[in-house]
Design a protein around this motif. Sequence first.
Motif, PDB file in Angstrom:
ATOM      1  N   GLY A 275     -48.870  13.902 -35.352  1.00  0.00           N
ATOM      2  CA  GLY A 275     -49.377  13.067 -36.368  1.00  0.00           C
ATOM      3  C   GLY A 275     -49.377  11.399 -36.362  1.00  0.00           C
ATOM      4  O   GLY A 275     -49.578  10.635 -37.165  1.00  0.00           O
ATOM      5  N   LEU A 276     -48.671  11.242 -35.161  1.00  0.00           N
ATOM      6  CA  LEU A 276     -48.474   9.796 -34.929  1.00  0.00           C
ATOM      7  C   LEU A 276     -49.710   9.048 -34.519  1.00  0.00           C
ATOM      8  O   LEU A 276     -50.737  10.004 -33.908  1.00  0.00           O
ATOM      9  CB  LEU A 276     -47.678   9.418 -33.733  1.00  0.00           C
ATOM     10  CG  LEU A 276     -46.138  10.044 -33.800  1.00  0.00           C
ATOM     11  CD1 LEU A 276     -45.164   9.784 -32.553  1.00  0.00           C
ATOM     12  CD2 LEU A 276     -45.381   9.229 -35.168  1.00  0.00           C
ATOM     13  N   THR A 277     -50.030   7.863 -34.929  1.00  0.00           N
ATOM     14  CA  THR A 277     -51.543   7.313 -34.655  1.00  0.00           C
ATOM     15  C   THR A 277     -51.612   6.922 -33.047  1.00  0.00           C
ATOM     16  O   THR A 277     -50.676   6.277 -32.664  1.00  0.00           O
ATOM     17  CB  THR A 277     -51.422   6.092 -35.694  1.00  0.00           C
ATOM     18  OG1 THR A 277     -51.392   6.407 -36.770  1.00  0.00           O
ATOM     19  CG2 THR A 277     -52.897   5.329 -35.262  1.00  0.00           C
ATOM     20  N   VAL A 278     -52.503   7.247 -32.407  1.00  0.00           N
ATOM     21  CA  VAL A 278     -52.814   7.025 -31.259  1.00  0.00           C
ATOM     22  C   VAL A 278     -53.845   6.268 -30.905  1.00  0.00           C
ATOM     23  O   VAL A 278     -54.494   5.709 -29.659  1.00  0.00           O
ATOM     24  CB  VAL A 278     -52.680   8.228 -30.151  1.00  0.00           C
ATOM     25  CG1 VAL A 278     -51.076   8.913 -30.201  1.00  0.00           C
ATOM     26  CG2 VAL A 278     -53.428   9.439 -30.538  1.00  0.00           C
ATOM     27  N   ASP A 279     -55.125   6.267 -31.880  1.00  0.00           N
ATOM     28  CA  ASP A 279     -56.088   5.800 -31.608  1.00  0.00           C
ATOM     29  C   ASP A 279     -56.322   4.603 -32.662  1.00  0.00           C
ATOM     30  O   ASP A 279     -56.099   4.827 -33.926  1.00  0.00           O
ATOM     31  CB  ASP A 279     -57.394   6.732 -31.772  1.00  0.00           C
ATOM     32  CG  ASP A 279     -57.309   7.674 -30.707  1.00  0.00           C
ATOM     33  OD1 ASP A 279     -57.186   7.349 -29.512  1.00  0.00           O
ATOM     34  OD2 ASP A 279     -57.310   8.771 -30.850  1.00  0.00           O
ATOM     35  N   PRO A 280     -56.911   3.598 -32.233  1.00  0.00           N
ATOM     36  CA  PRO A 280     -57.039   2.392 -33.156  1.00  0.00           C
ATOM     37  C   PRO A 280     -58.143   2.537 -34.087  1.00  0.00           C
ATOM     38  O   PRO A 280     -59.101   3.309 -33.902  1.00  0.00           O
ATOM     39  CB  PRO A 280     -57.622   1.000 -32.428  1.00  0.00           C
ATOM     40  CG  PRO A 280     -58.083   1.754 -31.292  1.00  0.00           C
ATOM     41  CD  PRO A 280     -57.323   2.823 -30.986  1.00  0.00           C
ATOM     42  N   GLU A 281     -58.110   1.868 -35.677  1.00  0.00           N
ATOM     43  CA  GLU A 281     -59.266   2.275 -36.449  1.00  0.00           C
ATOM     44  C   GLU A 281     -60.555   1.442 -36.210  1.00  0.00           C
ATOM     45  O   GLU A 281     -61.666   1.643 -36.403  1.00  0.00           O
ATOM     46  CB  GLU A 281     -58.691   1.877 -37.817  1.00  0.00           C
ATOM     47  CG  GLU A 281     -57.498   2.611 -38.271  1.00  0.00           C
ATOM     48  CD  GLU A 281     -57.216   2.243 -39.829  1.00  0.00           C
ATOM     49  OE1 GLU A 281     -57.797   1.242 -40.165  1.00  0.00           O
ATOM     50  OE2 GLU A 281     -56.198   2.873 -40.401  1.00  0.00           O
ATOM     51  N   THR A 282     -60.343   0.318 -35.348  1.00  0.00           N
ATOM     52  CA  THR A 282     -61.826  -0.649 -34.905  1.00  0.00           C
ATOM     53  C   THR A 282     -61.184  -1.083 -33.629  1.00  0.00           C
ATOM     54  O   THR A 282     -60.237  -0.771 -32.950  1.00  0.00           O
ATOM     55  CB  THR A 282     -61.925  -1.552 -35.992  1.00  0.00           C
ATOM     56  OG1 THR A 282     -63.090  -2.221 -35.633  1.00  0.00           O
ATOM     57  CG2 THR A 282     -60.721  -2.556 -36.209  1.00  0.00           C
ATOM     58  N   ASP A 283     -62.189  -2.151 -33.064  1.00  0.00           N
ATOM     59  CA  ASP A 283     -62.069  -2.403 -31.718  1.00  0.00           C
ATOM     60  C   ASP A 283     -61.651  -3.921 -31.698  1.00  0.00           C
ATOM     61  O   ASP A 283     -61.664  -4.497 -30.800  1.00  0.00           O
ATOM     62  CB  ASP A 283     -63.508  -2.069 -31.210  1.00  0.00           C
ATOM     63  CG  ASP A 283     -64.653  -2.534 -31.624  1.00  0.00           C
ATOM     64  OD1 ASP A 283     -64.658  -3.243 -32.737  1.00  0.00           O
ATOM     65  OD2 ASP A 283     -65.819  -2.492 -30.840  1.00  0.00           O
TER      66      ASP A 283
END
Length: 551
Positions: free
Chosen positions: A217-225
Amino acid sequence: MNKPVLLTVDDDEGVSRAVARDLRRRYGEGHRIVRASSGKDALEALRELKLRGEQVAAMLADYRMPEMNGIEFLEQAMDLFPRARRALLTAYADTDAAIQAINLVDVDHYLLKPWDPPEEKLYPVVDALIELWCDVAVPAVEEIKIVGHRWSAPTFTARDFLARNAVPYRYYSIDEPEGHRLLDAASADPTEIPVVITPDGQALRSPTDAEIASAVGLTVDPETDFYDLVVVGGGPAGLGSAVYGASEGLRTLLVERQAAGGQAGQSSRIENYLGFPDGVSGSQLTDRARRQAVKFGAEMLTARDVTALEVAGSARTVRFGDGSGIAAHAVILATGVSYRSLDAPGVEDLVGRGVYYGSAMTEAAECADRDVYIVGGANSAGQAAVFFARHARTVTLVVRGPSLRASMSHYLVQQLEAIDNVHVRTGTTVVEARGGDHLEGLRLRATDGTEEVVDAHHLFIFIGAAPRTDWLDGLVRRDERGFVWTGPDLVVDGSRPSGWTLDRDPYYLESSVPGVFVAGDVRAQSVKRVASAVGEGAMAVTLVHRYLEER
């Protein structure tokens, strides 16, 4: 908490539905009823339950089933859930089989079909099974589980990654029965360790940090570019930048390749940080800072390795190891430093198997009643010595220099002098690490050339500082050791750095590339202290605002 399971196995659909119905009527409120139509399906269900950390209170299996009869099923099921109670469903003609089952697989009861009325023939037996199970049951394990080996370097890496990211987990060795059962449930073998099992039953074999991060559940992908500000590095400087950047309205992304905190996050106790007179552990301090940054709206990416920085017009693009990238108006480099490798035979081969860089506090319990060696003479080494002295039989600081006082804070030197089981060997270096599958001994050399071989199971290394900024080569000016030059140091004899495009000198924390700022230990000639790193992180954000106003 999941309800304990009552499992029924019968290939006759009518009988299967009937027994599940009767069990649900009496036990459905406190138990989950699971039914299977074959021994194979039931074993698969048990493997999933094992991986999810659920409990099985009792199993009722029909004797006469094709491919795998009830006795064969219960014999294999015992390997997965040895504490579950067992009953065999038999016809009157199969009484001999029931007796055989009692002798072979320790069946607790057998039930003759049909069992009507259940109040007289079924429920008393199941009541007894549940009562027996309650006497031996252990609490369900719903957190992350790691199956590995004490001297497996990949196992240590996985455990250390979860611990540093404050993800609770429970560790099982493949040498203990429950570890073996979990491996079997995951259909894995010892060559695939570590096996990381998530609460929903997903089993990861020899996973990377990124795979573990995504699964837990850790964040590995950004929400935007595209962002206003990208901060590279999650140590005190990076966290300070993220807190101030997000709190001041900048859309902020922090990228960390391992875990928030950096070297400071591994410190067992920081006692000279303003506002904490009783001291604070590095993990506590950095976790508070991480939560503070998230509260203000900063995004945090974990287990993403930054490999390149590109400049195109006003955009600064950060590239990841997989080739993807994110762009921003401004970038703050806060990558900190890593411990230098100890150049001695045997050391590299034993990393993660008795030799560790940094505190590796997950190893504290294993140090009980053992002799621990720590290489280094700065504060991080002293803090580790104080911490491990609470667990180990002895702690020996191996210091190349003639004294600790030249490199370690006065308060730490005083603490170490007051701890009976801490010893300091000055003028000494480690010249060899010895061992087979794990560290067993060290060869030490004094400045006068004399050598000594000592027994050792744990060696923690805290030497020097390597900025690891090769990925900036050709773009950002660095000194001969790789630290990044900033501000006035870039202006030589009144000349700005080559390639500088603005009609002003670089700001104090600005690199040779406009809009790329530097904070903390990675900056050339910076003060290597947590407080100064946090301050530079905040100051860098102020300069980012000034830079953005110019555009």
